[in-house]
Enzyme design. Structure first.
Site, PDB file in Angstrom:
ATOM      1  N   CYS A  68       0.838  -1.200   0.000  1.00 23.30           N
ATOM      2  CA  CYS A  68       0.000   0.000   0.000  1.00 23.30           C
ATOM      3  C   CYS A  68       0.876   1.254   0.000  1.00 23.30           C
ATOM      4  O   CYS A  68       1.732   1.420   0.861  1.00 23.30           O
ATOM      5  CB  CYS A  68      -0.933   0.013   1.206  1.00 23.30           C
ATOM      6  N   GLY A 112      -1.569  -4.867 -11.910  1.00 23.39           N
ATOM      7  CA  GLY A 112      -1.280  -3.528 -12.399  1.00 23.39           C
ATOM      8  C   GLY A 112      -1.577  -3.347 -13.866  1.00 23.39           C
ATOM      9  O   GLY A 112      -1.052  -4.072 -14.716  1.00 23.39           O
ATOM     10  N   ARG A 116      -8.253  -1.554 -10.561  1.00 20.23           N
ATOM     11  CA  ARG A 116      -9.046  -0.460 -11.116  1.00 20.23           C
ATOM     12  C   ARG A 116      -9.738  -0.804 -12.430  1.00 20.23           C
ATOM     13  O   ARG A 116     -10.732  -0.172 -12.793  1.00 20.23           O
ATOM     14  CB  ARG A 116      -8.149   0.777 -11.297  1.00 20.23           C
TER      15      ARG A 116
END
Length: 328
Positions: free
Chosen positions: A102, A203, A227
């Site tokens: 994180c 990623g 995402r």
């Protein structure tokens, strides 16, 4: 294509990444229903878990429809992380995941998350303590390193394997990149070659072709999607299906997308309560509608609404004409 983490067998090698404020129970349930190998809770501070704060316990609440579920913990004290791991094993977690990736400032300033990549000795103690505390598999999620001058993920991966970690997830950016630049899938391959345990790459997986390219360039065993799933809870399943069969699944019809959004919205109201649920759902409404004709105006209007029924009515009023137009 099954995937094993210790003694836990997943239905495929695609995972939903833990994302603060996103991968809550309603969203994990939804993604799991469409089809994904593994869902992971939002990151939970180990101290807060032990103190059993109501909000923290809610973040990790598991259910049958999520199994097998992984609970992600952060912390910088080996004995505290170990105790939190035991608590989650008792509460039904199939896997315990440790966060050393994180990049958030408040986490890093607490000497947790990706800050631990700068202290391999302490990181190793935390990993070993967690592994020894539970009987379920323990995994590690990390970045490539702190910055471009200290990309030590291969070495930390070896430490993790020696500590008994069952598998790894590597996000292909350094902490100092946050989410800028591009995920270095080739460097993920260097980490993969440093160990024998399974490794999942993470990623910039926004299309099924991205997932395939990540696997080819890194040699990773699985793919974790973050995402790229915003507003598309069906996307991880599209990736899993493509990797297994080579077939590209179309997005669900607008009618199914509307039903999914309404179910998601209702689940968030039930989970958080009407006021908090409505606020938390706003970003999801924006993500679902992104790219549709008139979506900017729709989002602007809905974000200002304070009545849950009015929000639902406006969601229907926005989607239904588009559904009719496509059906014509």
């Amino acid at each position: 294509m099954t995937y094993r983490i210790g003694n836990v067998e997943l239905q495929n090698n695609v995972m939903l990444a833990p994302m603060a404020g996103v991968t809550d129970l309603p969203y994990r349930r939804l993604v799991k229903r469409f089809g994904v190998g593994l869902v992971v809770s939002e990151m939970i501070a180990s101290k807060a878990m032990i103190m059993a704060a109501k909000k923290t316990m809610r973040m990790s609440t598991s259910c049958e429809s999520e199994f097998p579920m992984s609970v992600q913990l952060s912390g910088n004290e080996p004995e505290v992380v170990a105790e939190a791991a035991r608590l989650n094993e008792d509460r039904g977690a199939a896997i315990i995941d440790l966060n050393m990736g994180c990049p958030a400032k408040k986490v890093v300033h607490g000497y947790a998350g990706s800050a631990l990549m700068k202290d391999e000795v302490l990181a190793g103690k935390i990993l070993e303590a967690a592994v020894n505390a539970v009987s379920v598999p323990v995994t590690l999620k990390m970045r490539t390193g702190w910055d471009d001058d200290s990309r030590n993920a291969p070495n930390l991966a070896r430490i993790a394997e020696e500590s008994g970690i069952a598998s790894l997830v590597v996000h292909g950016r350094t902490r100092c990149q946050f989410y800028k630049g591009v995920s270095d899938w080739d460097f993920i391959g260097e980490v993969k070659r440093a160990v024998t345990i399974p490794l999942t790459g993470n990623g910039d997986v926004n299309t099924v072709d991205d997932a395939l390219e990540l696997l080819k360039r890194s040699g990773a065993d699985g793919v974790m999607i973050g995402r790229g799933s915003y507003g598309k809870p069906w996307f991880p399943n599209q990736v899993a299906h493509f990797l297994a069969t080579g077939e590209r699944l179309a997005d669900p019809s607008l009618s199914v997308q509307l039903d999914t959004l309404l179910q998601h919205y209702d689940a968030m109201l039930s989970h958080y309560g009407e006021v908090a649920g409505m606020r938390a759902a706003r970003k999801h409404i924006g993500w679902y509608s992104k790219g549709l004709p008139g979506s900017a105006e729709f989002r602007s209007k809905v974000m200002r609404m304070a009545d849950t029924v009015e929000v639902i009515e406006n969601i229907r009023r926005f989607y239904e004409p588009l559904i009719e137009k496509r059906a014509a």
